[in-house]
Design a protein around this motif. Sequence first.
Motif, mmCIF file in Angstrom:
data_model
loop_
_atom_site.group_PDB
_atom_site.id
_atom_site.type_symbol
_atom_site.label_atom_id
_atom_site.label_comp_id
_atom_site.label_asym_id
_atom_site.label_seq_id
_atom_site.Cartn_x
_atom_site.Cartn_y
_atom_site.Cartn_z
ATOM 1 N N VAL A 67 -12.980 5.265 17.338
ATOM 2 C CA VAL A 67 -14.325 5.296 17.907
ATOM 3 C C VAL A 67 -15.126 6.311 17.103
ATOM 4 N N ILE A 68 -16.181 5.830 16.464
ATOM 5 C CA ILE A 68 -17.055 6.718 15.699
ATOM 6 C C ILE A 68 -18.263 7.046 16.554
ATOM 7 N N HIS A 69 -18.513 8.340 16.721
ATOM 8 C CA HIS A 69 -19.631 8.821 17.530
ATOM 9 C C HIS A 69 -20.724 9.338 16.596
ATOM 10 N N SER A 70 -21.941 8.859 16.820
ATOM 11 C CA SER A 70 -23.087 9.299 16.022
ATOM 12 C C SER A 70 -24.278 9.512 16.942
ATOM 13 N N ASP A 71 -25.100 10.511 16.622
ATOM 14 C CA ASP A 71 -26.327 10.706 17.396
ATOM 15 C C ASP A 71 -27.520 10.005 16.738
ATOM 16 N N SER A 72 -27.247 9.159 15.739
ATOM 17 C CA SER A 72 -28.297 8.393 15.065
ATOM 18 C C SER A 72 -28.411 7.007 15.691
ATOM 19 N N LYS A 73 -29.475 6.789 16.464
ATOM 20 C CA LYS A 73 -29.678 5.473 17.079
ATOM 21 C C LYS A 73 -29.874 4.401 16.013
ATOM 22 N N VAL A 74 -30.507 4.765 14.896
ATOM 23 C CA VAL A 74 -30.742 3.793 13.825
ATOM 24 C C VAL A 74 -29.414 3.260 13.281
ATOM 25 N N VAL A 75 -28.479 4.146 13.011
ATOM 26 C CA VAL A 75 -27.175 3.727 12.485
ATOM 27 C C VAL A 75 -26.436 2.883 13.521
ATOM 28 N N VAL A 76 -26.344 3.373 14.737
ATOM 29 C CA VAL A 76 -25.591 2.676 15.780
ATOM 30 C C VAL A 76 -26.182 1.293 16.038
ATOM 31 N N GLN A 77 -27.513 1.202 16.169
ATOM 32 C CA GLN A 77 -28.144 -0.089 16.440
ATOM 33 C C GLN A 77 -27.993 -1.056 15.267
ATOM 34 N N THR A 78 -28.088 -0.550 14.042
ATOM 35 C CA THR A 78 -27.920 -1.409 12.867
ATOM 36 C C THR A 78 -26.527 -2.020 12.850
ATOM 37 N N ILE A 79 -25.517 -1.214 13.121
ATOM 38 C CA ILE A 79 -24.133 -1.703 13.114
ATOM 39 C C ILE A 79 -23.905 -2.653 14.285
ATOM 40 N N GLU A 80 -24.371 -2.279 15.472
ATOM 41 C CA GLU A 80 -24.168 -3.123 16.655
ATOM 42 C C GLU A 80 -24.868 -4.475 16.516
ATOM 43 N N LYS A 81 -26.087 -4.475 15.984
ATOM 44 C CA LYS A 81 -26.853 -5.718 15.857
ATOM 45 C C LYS A 81 -26.503 -6.490 14.591
ATOM 46 N N ASP A 82 -25.789 -5.808 13.654
ATOM 47 C CA ASP A 82 -25.434 -6.429 12.378
ATOM 48 C C ASP A 82 -26.691 -6.889 11.636
ATOM 49 N N TYR A 83 -27.735 -6.053 11.720
ATOM 50 C CA TYR A 83 -29.007 -6.434 11.115
ATOM 51 C C TYR A 83 -29.889 -5.197 10.923
ATOM 52 N N SER A 84 -30.674 -5.199 9.835
ATOM 53 C CA SER A 84 -31.701 -4.176 9.630
ATOM 54 C C SER A 84 -32.880 -4.799 8.892
ATOM 55 N N LYS A 85 -34.064 -4.597 9.437
ATOM 56 C CA LYS A 85 -35.283 -5.046 8.741
ATOM 57 C C LYS A 85 -35.557 -4.172 7.533
ATOM 58 N N ASN A 86 -35.152 -2.908 7.621
ATOM 59 C CA ASN A 86 -35.453 -1.950 6.561
ATOM 60 C C ASN A 86 -34.580 -2.226 5.340
ATOM 61 N N PRO A 87 -35.197 -2.548 4.193
ATOM 62 C CA PRO A 87 -34.397 -2.860 2.999
ATOM 63 C C PRO A 87 -33.559 -1.679 2.503
ATOM 64 N N PHE A 89 -31.761 0.234 4.365
ATOM 65 C CA PHE A 89 -30.550 0.322 5.182
ATOM 66 C C PHE A 89 -29.597 -0.849 4.943
ATOM 67 N N GLN A 90 -30.086 -1.939 4.381
ATOM 68 C CA GLN A 90 -29.263 -3.138 4.197
ATOM 69 C C GLN A 90 -28.031 -2.906 3.317
ATOM 70 N N PRO A 91 -28.124 -2.122 2.218
ATOM 71 C CA PRO A 91 -26.900 -1.862 1.436
ATOM 72 C C PRO A 91 -25.826 -1.110 2.234
ATOM 73 N N TYR A 92 -26.238 -0.229 3.135
ATOM 74 C CA TYR A 92 -25.265 0.498 3.963
ATOM 75 C C TYR A 92 -24.570 -0.467 4.931
ATOM 76 N N LEU A 93 -25.330 -1.400 5.483
ATOM 77 C CA LEU A 93 -24.753 -2.407 6.366
ATOM 78 C C LEU A 93 -23.769 -3.281 5.590
ATOM 79 N N ALA A 94 -24.132 -3.651 4.373
ATOM 80 C CA ALA A 94 -23.237 -4.456 3.532
ATOM 81 C C ALA A 94 -21.947 -3.697 3.221
#
Length: 131
Positions: A67-87, A89-94
Amino acid sequence: MLRIYVDAATKGNPGPSGGGIVIVGEAIHEQQHVSLGECSNHEAEFRVFIQALELLIEKKYTDQTIVIHSDSKVVVQTIEKDYSKNPLFQPYLATYKQLEPHFSLLLIKWIPESQNKGADSLARQALQKYL
């Protein structure tokens, strides 16, 4: 089960950045601070998250629930939704998608800053060293 706490600190936005990683398990308590280079505060949060995954793979801590804990909502939401509009952040998701199959079970959870003091302190140490 391992609990991983990650956080980043950035001076300026963008600016020099450092990250903190805390690994806690039954017989494990490890801490690491890492330089993250020059980036925005959100990018720094993604970079420390990715470095934590790479560290877990390197240490062969992949065959248990993590279980990875982060206080960054942007990171957590990007990973949970498997999506980012922000170009940016997309390489990090990949990269996350490439690393994720190495793990038996990998969860990410948002926590408030007040519950992430250890990783925050390490991130600030890394930033000071970088400066």
